[in-house]
Design a protein around this motif. Structure first.
Motif, PDB file in Angstrom:
ATOM      1  N   VAL A 298     -14.318  -6.720   0.369  1.00 26.65           N
ATOM      2  CA  VAL A 298     -15.628  -6.281  -0.123  1.00 26.65           C
ATOM      3  C   VAL A 298     -16.238  -5.270   0.838  1.00 26.65           C
ATOM      4  CG1 VAL A 298     -17.999  -6.992  -0.584  1.00 26.65           C
ATOM      5  CG2 VAL A 298     -16.101  -8.371  -1.446  1.00 26.65           C
ATOM      6  N   ALA A 299     -16.148  -5.555   2.148  1.00 31.65           N
ATOM      7  CA  ALA A 299     -16.706  -4.639   3.148  1.00 31.65           C
ATOM      8  C   ALA A 299     -15.998  -3.293   3.114  1.00 31.65           C
ATOM      9  CB  ALA A 299     -16.600  -5.260   4.536  1.00 31.65           C
ATOM     10  N   ILE A 300     -14.672  -3.305   2.937  1.00 25.79           N
ATOM     11  CA  ILE A 300     -13.900  -2.050   2.871  1.00 25.79           C
ATOM     12  C   ILE A 300     -14.310  -1.251   1.642  1.00 25.79           C
ATOM     13  CG2 ILE A 300     -11.597  -1.093   2.511  1.00 25.79           C
ATOM     14  CD1 ILE A 300     -10.524  -3.455   4.186  1.00 25.79           C
ATOM     15  N   ILE A 301     -14.438  -1.921   0.508  1.00 26.98           N
ATOM     16  CA  ILE A 301     -14.810  -1.223  -0.737  1.00 26.98           C
ATOM     17  C   ILE A 301     -16.188  -0.584  -0.593  1.00 26.98           C
ATOM     18  CG2 ILE A 301     -15.301  -1.523  -3.184  1.00 26.98           C
ATOM     19  CD1 ILE A 301     -13.275  -3.948  -3.012  1.00 26.98           C
ATOM     20  N   LYS A 302     -17.153  -1.347  -0.045  1.00 25.58           N
ATOM     21  CA  LYS A 302     -18.496  -0.800   0.174  1.00 25.58           C
ATOM     22  C   LYS A 302     -18.440   0.427   1.081  1.00 25.58           C
ATOM     23  CE  LYS A 302     -21.384  -4.943  -0.393  1.00 25.58           C
ATOM     24  NZ  LYS A 302     -22.286  -5.887   0.310  1.00 25.58           N
TER      25      LYS A 302
ATOM     26  N   THR B 260      -8.236   3.014  -5.252  1.00 25.01           N
ATOM     27  CA  THR B 260      -9.039   2.522  -6.367  1.00 25.01           C
ATOM     28  C   THR B 260     -10.419   3.159  -6.375  1.00 25.01           C
ATOM     29  OG1 THR B 260      -7.883   0.389  -6.287  1.00 25.01           O
ATOM     30  CG2 THR B 260      -9.970   0.460  -7.471  1.00 25.01           C
ATOM     31  N   VAL B 261     -11.076   3.177  -5.224  1.00 25.23           N
ATOM     32  CA  VAL B 261     -12.409   3.788  -5.128  1.00 25.23           C
ATOM     33  C   VAL B 261     -12.344   5.265  -5.509  1.00 25.23           C
ATOM     34  CG1 VAL B 261     -14.312   4.369  -3.569  1.00 25.23           C
ATOM     35  CG2 VAL B 261     -13.189   2.129  -3.384  1.00 25.23           C
ATOM     36  N   ASN B 262     -11.319   5.966  -5.018  1.00 23.15           N
ATOM     37  CA  ASN B 262     -11.167   7.387  -5.354  1.00 23.15           C
ATOM     38  C   ASN B 262     -10.990   7.597  -6.857  1.00 23.15           C
ATOM     39  OD1 ASN B 262     -11.345   8.058  -2.656  1.00 23.15           O
ATOM     40  ND2 ASN B 262      -9.132   8.167  -2.335  1.00 23.15           N
ATOM     41  N   LYS B 263     -10.241   6.699  -7.475  1.00 24.29           N
ATOM     42  CA  LYS B 263      -9.992   6.850  -8.902  1.00 24.29           C
ATOM     43  C   LYS B 263     -11.257   6.570  -9.707  1.00 24.29           C
ATOM     44  CE  LYS B 263      -6.701   5.839 -12.529  1.00 24.29           C
ATOM     45  NZ  LYS B 263      -5.374   5.273 -12.858  1.00 24.29           N
ATOM     46  N   ILE B 264     -12.040   5.583  -9.277  1.00 24.11           N
ATOM     47  CA  ILE B 264     -13.297   5.288  -9.968  1.00 24.11           C
ATOM     48  C   ILE B 264     -14.227   6.493  -9.906  1.00 24.11           C
ATOM     49  CG2 ILE B 264     -15.390   3.873  -9.896  1.00 24.11           C
ATOM     50  CD1 ILE B 264     -13.616   1.587  -8.852  1.00 24.11           C
ATOM     51  N   LEU B 265     -14.315   7.104  -8.721  1.00 23.06           N
ATOM     52  CA  LEU B 265     -15.174   8.277  -8.558  1.00 23.06           C
ATOM     53  C   LEU B 265     -14.699   9.418  -9.456  1.00 23.06           C
ATOM     54  CD1 LEU B 265     -17.490   9.730  -7.154  1.00 23.06           C
ATOM     55  CD2 LEU B 265     -15.908  10.365  -5.332  1.00 23.06           C
ATOM     56  N   ALA B 266     -13.392   9.660  -9.478  1.00 26.65           N
ATOM     57  CA  ALA B 266     -12.848  10.724 -10.325  1.00 26.65           C
ATOM     58  C   ALA B 266     -13.126  10.424 -11.793  1.00 26.65           C
ATOM     59  CB  ALA B 266     -11.347  10.862 -10.086  1.00 26.65           C
TER      60      ALA B 266
ATOM     61  N   ILE C 111      -6.880  -0.147  -1.999  1.00 25.69           N
ATOM     62  CA  ILE C 111      -8.330  -0.243  -2.214  1.00 25.69           C
ATOM     63  C   ILE C 111      -8.966   1.141  -2.183  1.00 25.69           C
ATOM     64  CG2 ILE C 111     -10.494  -1.061  -1.168  1.00 25.69           C
ATOM     65  CD1 ILE C 111      -8.961  -3.563  -0.271  1.00 25.69           C
ATOM     66  N   GLU C 112      -8.578   1.943  -1.185  1.00 30.69           N
ATOM     67  CA  GLU C 112      -9.122   3.291  -1.078  1.00 30.69           C
ATOM     68  C   GLU C 112      -8.748   4.125  -2.306  1.00 30.69           C
ATOM     69  OE1 GLU C 112      -7.843   5.396   2.385  1.00 30.69           O
ATOM     70  OE2 GLU C 112      -9.535   6.775   2.304  1.00 30.69           O
TER      71      GLU C 112
ATOM     72  N   ASN D  55      11.595   1.836   2.956  1.00 32.71           N
ATOM     73  CA  ASN D  55      11.614   3.289   2.784  1.00 32.71           C
ATOM     74  C   ASN D  55      11.378   3.688   1.327  1.00 32.71           C
ATOM     75  OD1 ASN D  55      12.329   3.176   5.444  1.00 32.71           O
ATOM     76  ND2 ASN D  55      14.349   4.072   5.207  1.00 32.71           N
ATOM     77  N   ILE D  56      12.026   2.962   0.419  1.00 32.01           N
ATOM     78  CA  ILE D  56      11.892   3.282  -1.003  1.00 32.01           C
ATOM     79  C   ILE D  56      10.474   2.976  -1.494  1.00 32.01           C
ATOM     80  CG2 ILE D  56      12.669   2.662  -3.326  1.00 32.01           C
ATOM     81  CD1 ILE D  56      15.458   2.067  -1.952  1.00 32.01           C
ATOM     82  N   ASN D  57       9.964   1.807  -1.130  1.00 29.52           N
ATOM     83  CA  ASN D  57       8.609   1.438  -1.556  1.00 29.52           C
ATOM     84  C   ASN D  57       7.555   2.375  -0.975  1.00 29.52           C
ATOM     85  OD1 ASN D  57       9.408  -0.755  -3.133  1.00 29.52           O
ATOM     86  ND2 ASN D  57       9.403  -2.156  -1.383  1.00 29.52           N
ATOM     87  N   ALA D  58       7.814   2.886   0.228  1.00 27.01           N
ATOM     88  CA  ALA D  58       6.858   3.806   0.859  1.00 27.01           C
ATOM     89  C   ALA D  58       6.697   5.075   0.032  1.00 27.01           C
ATOM     90  CB  ALA D  58       7.303   4.142   2.275  1.00 27.01           C
ATOM     91  N   ARG D  59       7.713   5.450  -0.729  1.00 32.67           N
ATOM     92  CA  ARG D  59       7.644   6.656  -1.565  1.00 32.67           C
ATOM     93  C   ARG D  59       6.635   6.477  -2.710  1.00 32.67           C
ATOM     94  NH1 ARG D  59      12.603   9.734  -1.202  1.00 32.67           N
ATOM     95  NH2 ARG D  59      11.856  10.917  -3.000  1.00 32.67           N
ATOM     96  N   TYR D  60       6.315   5.215  -3.025  1.00 36.68           N
ATOM     97  CA  TYR D  60       5.429   4.951  -4.162  1.00 36.68           C
ATOM     98  C   TYR D  60       4.094   4.381  -3.728  1.00 36.68           C
ATOM     99  CZ  TYR D  60       9.532   5.753  -7.004  1.00 36.68           C
ATOM    100  OH  TYR D  60      10.625   6.328  -7.587  1.00 36.68           O
ATOM    101  N   ASP D  61       3.850   4.357  -2.404  1.00 33.50           N
ATOM    102  CA  ASP D  61       2.580   3.844  -1.890  1.00 33.50           C
ATOM    103  C   ASP D  61       1.442   4.773  -2.272  1.00 33.50           C
ATOM    104  OD1 ASP D  61       2.554   1.414  -0.723  1.00 33.50           O
ATOM    105  OD2 ASP D  61       3.172   2.097   1.255  1.00 33.50           O
ATOM    106  N   ASN D  62       0.330   4.183  -2.612  1.00 36.18           N
ATOM    107  CA  ASN D  62      -0.882   4.959  -2.883  1.00 36.18           C
ATOM    108  C   ASN D  62      -1.947   4.587  -1.887  1.00 36.18           C
ATOM    109  OD1 ASN D  62       0.033   6.322  -5.252  1.00 36.18           O
ATOM    110  ND2 ASN D  62      -0.180   4.418  -6.399  1.00 36.18           N
TER     111      ASN D  62
END
Length: 442
Positions: A273-277, A309-315, A306-307, A435-442
């Protein structure tokens, strides 16, 4: 700190590998370095004709050399006739701590502290305030997206702020390996060693990527010893503690544990919650309490998500012009709430990562080569594709020059047996997954 003139001399030396002495003398004989700041290198030549040639033909070579020297991207400005005086008169020295381009937001002040990361944050801050005296080396470990890189950047910025003359180097484990391979090929071993062993602060992200690579580990062993004995600060991050890096040399594992290993856990509800705020406020948003609760309940895996998500909500709000409520958030982040299984890597990505790991050409892995290393790498690639995608055995075979499905099945069975009997193979699979999963990290 290196002067612009010193840096320019090193750039010219590096460019000698890609162009003739005649070319360098023709176009750069009267070029002089003017300025070097956070992310910009300024060069001056008295001829507008030469300036245009440098910009059109040799800018990539200059940027490449700067990246080799500083492991960072730089803008390059080339001044021509009559432009130097104007630049000198208008240029104002700026030191906002942003000596690592693109990392200005990753400071201690912007790191949200909670129960899951409090210890790691305190240790990183102690190192930044008193480098090479508290916890050397510092080893921060945890899953992807929990803030390890943020702490590395924060350490770098705080040390640069307190000690602007210190040479701070940040790089990733795979970058260290790639640069070493390139240096060996080009006969620049001593230059490579000077670059890293002369650091006042050495920060390596994802050090797990050097495990199992003999020449890289040998170089890291001597680099570590040189830095440590000279009283320089060393900080590593990894996705696991040193004792779980089964393919890491014992002598390196011991050194990584000399100082202080600290872990970061996934954030608890209050920290989420603190990070999202925090993220929302910095993007100019004031999210209603129900929205905060919904995101905190559903986006739980890591801070990076989380970051995102916030960016997508703003967009979504900016593009659709809708007020932010729970229904809006659900529509905006529906894909982020899907199960991880819904995000499948492509066979090409898996094969590319296996090739990179084993230093094998893509055609060789897909083809008929039967060397021991190539055969095992191919079998592991088949195993990973079967495990991480929905492709059938026949479809997997098509990725490898039409191999029969029974060959694919045999390869998968062999890798599964090796994982049970050979800890090194199990460790390789774990590294490849990261390594593979890192390619799809958001």
């Amino acid at each position: 700190m290196n002067s612009p003139a010193d840096v320019w001399a090193k750039i010219l030396s590096l460019m000698e590998a890609d162009m003739t002495a005649t070319t360098i003398n023709t176009w750069f004989d009267d070029a002089k370095a003017v300025s070097l700041d956070a992310n910009r290198f300024v060069l001056h030549t008295p001829s507008n004709f030469k300036r245009d040639i440098i910009l059109s033909r040799y800018l990539p070579s200059i940027k490449k050399a700067l990246h080799e020297l500083f492991s960072s991207e730089f803008d390059v400005v080339v001044l021509g006739e009559g432009e130097l005086q104007e630049f000198t008169e208008t240029a104002k020295p700026v030191d906002d701590g942003s000596f690592m381009p693109g990392t200005e937001d990753y400071t201690f002040e912007r790191f949200v502290v909670g129960s899951s990361n409090k210890f790691a944050h305190a240790a990183a801050l102690a190192v930044a305030e008193n480098p090479a005296h508290s916890y050397n080396p510092l080893f921060i470990y945890g899953e992807s997206g929990l803030g390890k890189t943020h702490l590395l950047y924060a350490i770098a910025h705080r040390i640069h702020q307190n000690h602007p003359d210190f040479r701070v180097i940040y790089l990733k484990g795979d970058t260290f390996t790639n640069e070493l391979v390139q240096a060996i090929r080009e006969g620049r071993n001593e230059e490579f060693r000077e670059k890293y062993r002369s650091a006042d602060v050495f920060l390596m992200d994802d050090v797990q990527f050097i495990a199992g690579r003999e020449s890289t580990q040998e170089e890291m062993f001597h680099t570590f010893n040189t830095l440590y004995e000279a009283g320089r600060q060393i900080v590593f991050t990894a996705d696991r503690p040193p004792k779980e890096m089964l393919r890491l040399d014992d002598r390196l594992r011991t050194r990584f544990e000399w100082g202080l290993p600290v872990d970061i856990q996934p954030p608890d509800y209050e920290t989420r919650v603190a990070i999202i705020k925090n993220k929302a406020i910095r993007r100019g948003m004031n999210l209603p309490e129900p929205v905060l609760q919904y995101i905190a309940d559903n986006i739980t895996s890591n801070v990076r998500q989380i970051e995102g998500t916030v960016n997508k909500i703003l967009a979504f709000q900016e593009l659709m012009g809708e007020s932010v409520d729970v229904d809006t958030v659900i529509r905006a982040v529906r894909d982020m709430c899907k199960d991880k299984a819904d995000f499948l890597p492509s066979p090409d990505v898996i094969i590319e990562e296996v090739c990179k790991f084993y230093n094998i050409e893509n055609d060789a892995l897909r083809g008929q080569g039967r060397t021991k290393d190539t055969a095992l790498a191919r079998q592991i690639a088949m195993y990973q594709i079967r495990r991480m995608t929905n492709l059938s055995l026949k479809e997997i075979g098509k990725e490898f020059e039409g191999r029969d499905h029974t060959t694919v099945m045999h390869s998968i069975d062999r890798v599964e047996k090796l994982m049970k009997t050979n800890p090194e193979v199990a460790e390789i699979i774990k590294d490849l997954n990261s390594n593979i999963n890192a390619r799809y990290d958001n």
